[in-house]
Write an enzyme that holds these catalytic residues in place. Structure first.
Site, PDB file in Angstrom:
ATOM      1  N   SER A 115       0.832  -1.208   0.000  1.00 55.11           N
ATOM      2  CA  SER A 115       0.000   0.000   0.000  1.00 55.11           C
ATOM      3  C   SER A 115       0.870   1.263   0.000  1.00 55.11           C
ATOM      4  CB  SER A 115      -0.902   0.007   1.237  1.00 55.11           C
ATOM      5  OG  SER A 115      -1.671   1.187   1.267  1.00 55.11           O
ATOM      6  N   LYS A 156      -3.537   2.325  -2.190  1.00 53.62           N
ATOM      7  CA  LYS A 156      -3.145   3.339  -1.209  1.00 53.62           C
ATOM      8  C   LYS A 156      -4.217   3.420  -0.116  1.00 53.62           C
ATOM      9  CE  LYS A 156      -1.280   6.934   0.722  1.00 53.62           C
ATOM     10  NZ  LYS A 156       0.032   6.842   1.406  1.00 53.62           N
ATOM     11  N   ASN A 191      -5.093  -0.601   7.846  1.00 53.61           N
ATOM     12  CA  ASN A 191      -3.804   0.002   8.182  1.00 53.61           C
ATOM     13  C   ASN A 191      -3.827   0.446   9.644  1.00 53.61           C
ATOM     14  OD1 ASN A 191      -1.486   1.461   8.422  1.00 53.61           O
ATOM     15  ND2 ASN A 191      -1.852   2.811   6.664  1.00 53.61           N
ATOM     16  N   CYS A 225       0.162   3.288  10.494  1.00 52.34           N
ATOM     17  CA  CYS A 225       0.822   4.418   9.826  1.00 52.34           C
ATOM     18  C   CYS A 225       1.618   5.230  10.854  1.00 52.34           C
ATOM     19  CB  CYS A 225      -0.199   5.320   9.132  1.00 52.34           C
ATOM     20  SG  CYS A 225       0.634   6.688   8.279  1.00 52.34           S
ATOM     21  N   ASN A 285       4.642  -2.721   8.578  1.00 54.12           N
ATOM     22  CA  ASN A 285       4.696  -1.381   7.994  1.00 54.12           C
ATOM     23  C   ASN A 285       6.110  -0.810   8.239  1.00 54.12           C
ATOM     24  OD1 ASN A 285       3.932   1.274   7.071  1.00 54.12           O
ATOM     25  ND2 ASN A 285       1.824   0.815   7.689  1.00 54.12           N
ATOM     26  N   THR A 286       6.304   0.436   7.910  1.00 51.71           N
ATOM     27  CA  THR A 286       7.626   1.060   8.062  1.00 51.71           C
ATOM     28  C   THR A 286       8.017   1.222   9.541  1.00 51.71           C
ATOM     29  OG1 THR A 286       6.505   3.175   7.907  1.00 51.71           O
ATOM     30  CG2 THR A 286       7.522   2.342   5.901  1.00 51.71           C
ATOM     31  N   GLY A 345       7.292  -3.064  -2.038  1.00 55.62           N
ATOM     32  CA  GLY A 345       6.971  -1.660  -1.841  1.00 55.62           C
ATOM     33  C   GLY A 345       7.972  -0.735  -2.482  1.00 55.62           C
TER      34      GLY A 345
END
Ligand SMILES: Cc1cc2nc3c(=O)[nH]c(=O)nc-3n(C[C@H](O)[C@H](O)[C@H](O)COP(=O)(O)O)c2cc1C
Length: 334
Positions: free
Chosen positions: A36, A60, A142, A145, A207-208, A280
């Site tokens: 995403s 997204k 999500n 984030c 995720n990051t 990604g």
């Protein structure tokens, strides 16, 4: 039988490798998804990538209202990776439903719609609007984030909140619900187990990672806000460890994400227990990275006589670390 006594693998034709995987009720033609936020809504890439060559497109993250995102600078290059602080810029629910989903349906993409919200109610609104859509194969929520003031990774790091929220979301859709988790928690096994208990069909890990890039000349951040999310090859070993931990803690499938650039990277996640993977940041360097990863996975497996991904899944063993390398081969050739 010792490793040296095992027979060498007999290669098979690449076309014989079955890469299909299942996430809840959704069957994917292969395990490679776009991550995403790194592939737009998918339709923007249709002139360079045949979307039907992918396992699926994770769009997204969409929120109820459109968002313009954070002030620039929103990306900064770092060693072997990048920091971003996009802040969930997106077209909002109405345009996503009325413009983006019909285009993706025409392109015959398998769509996994990423949704984000500051509260459980916002996520419920999104699912109430999209939950019955024939063009959405699954939802990725999500919960992770790192770049928003409210409803970000910290808010959703609470296992009880995750479990209660997923119980509420479960009522709004029969499609698979995938919970995307942050790596920035004390123990990802706890958040993963909470999602499973709440009724999630799968986990995306991860995720990051929250990161900071200091500009010494300005004595400020290289991003418009202090911190950003770190992605790319720099995080692969960290993401692999979180993915392995999550996969060993739950029975539902885990989708690996973090630093995947090659087919071998993807297969490392599968060996560590992942069912599928996401590509990604690599797409920013090479728009066709995700389909190339599919081809490379297929070739690697075929060269070792592995006809199914299940022949490799979870084969990584921490205790095998010090043993001499053995050729990986299908059960039947061992
Ligand atoms: C520019 C950028 C935007 C992103 N936007 C989102 C997003 O909207 N929703 C989300 O769940 N993850 C988002 N991510 C995280 C990625 O989906 C992925 O999980 C992460 O980057 C790690 O994978 P990678 O190292 O292969 O990029 C974003 C990442 C980048 C680099």
């Amino acid at each position: 039988m010792s490793h040296s006594e095992r027979s060498a693998p007999r290669p098979i034709a690449a076309g014989r490798v079955d890469l299909r995987v299942r996430i809840g009720t959704l069957e994917l033609r292969n395990p490679v998804l776009t991550a995403s936020g790194t592939f737009g809504y998918g339709d923007e890439y249709a002139h360079v990538v045949d979307l039907t060559s992918l396992g699926g497109v994770v769009t997204k993250t969409v929120t109820v209202e459109p968002r313009s995102g954070n002030a620039p600078a929103r990306v900064a290059e770092t060693a072997s990776g990048m920091l971003n602080s996009i802040g969930l810029e997106n077209v909002g629910l109405a345009r996503f439903r009325d413009e983006k989903l019909p285009r993706l349906a025409k392109l015959r993409a398998t769509v996994i719609a990423s949704i984000g919200g500051e509260t459980a109610e916002e996520l419920e609104t999104l699912l109430a609007a999209l939950g019955a859509s024939g063009s959405v194969g699954a939802f990725e929520v999500n919960f992770s984030c790192p770049n928003v003031a409210a409803g970000g990774a910290r808010y959703w790091a609470d296992p009880a909140r995750l479990e209660q929220t997923l119980r509420r979301l479960r009522r709004h859709t029969a499609r698979p619900l995938i919970a995307k988790l942050s790596p920035d928690v004390t123990d990802i096994r706890e958040t993963a187990r909470a999602c499973e208990a709440g009724g999630a069909d799968a986990i995306t890990a991860v995720n990051t990672f929250v990161g900071l890039a200091v500009d010494l000349d300005r004595m400020g951040s290289r991003l418009g806000r202090a911190t950003g999310g770190l992605s790319g090859p720099a995080i692969k070993p960290l993401a692999l460890a979180r993915c392995h931990e999550a996969a060993s803690a739950v029975r539902i499938p885990v989708i690996g994400s973090g630093g995947i650039v090659t087919g071998r990277d993807a297969l490392e996640f599968i060996a560590a227990g992942a069912t599928a993977v996401q590509v990604g940041t690599a797409t920013f360097v090479e728009p066709g990275a995700a389909p190339r990863v599919v081809a490379e996975m297929r070739e690697w497996l075929a060269a070792r006589g592995l006809a199914r991904l299940d022949d490799l899944r979870g084969r990584f063993s921490a205790t095998a670390a010090q043993e001499p390398a053995a050729p990986v081969a299908a059960e039947s050739t061992r």
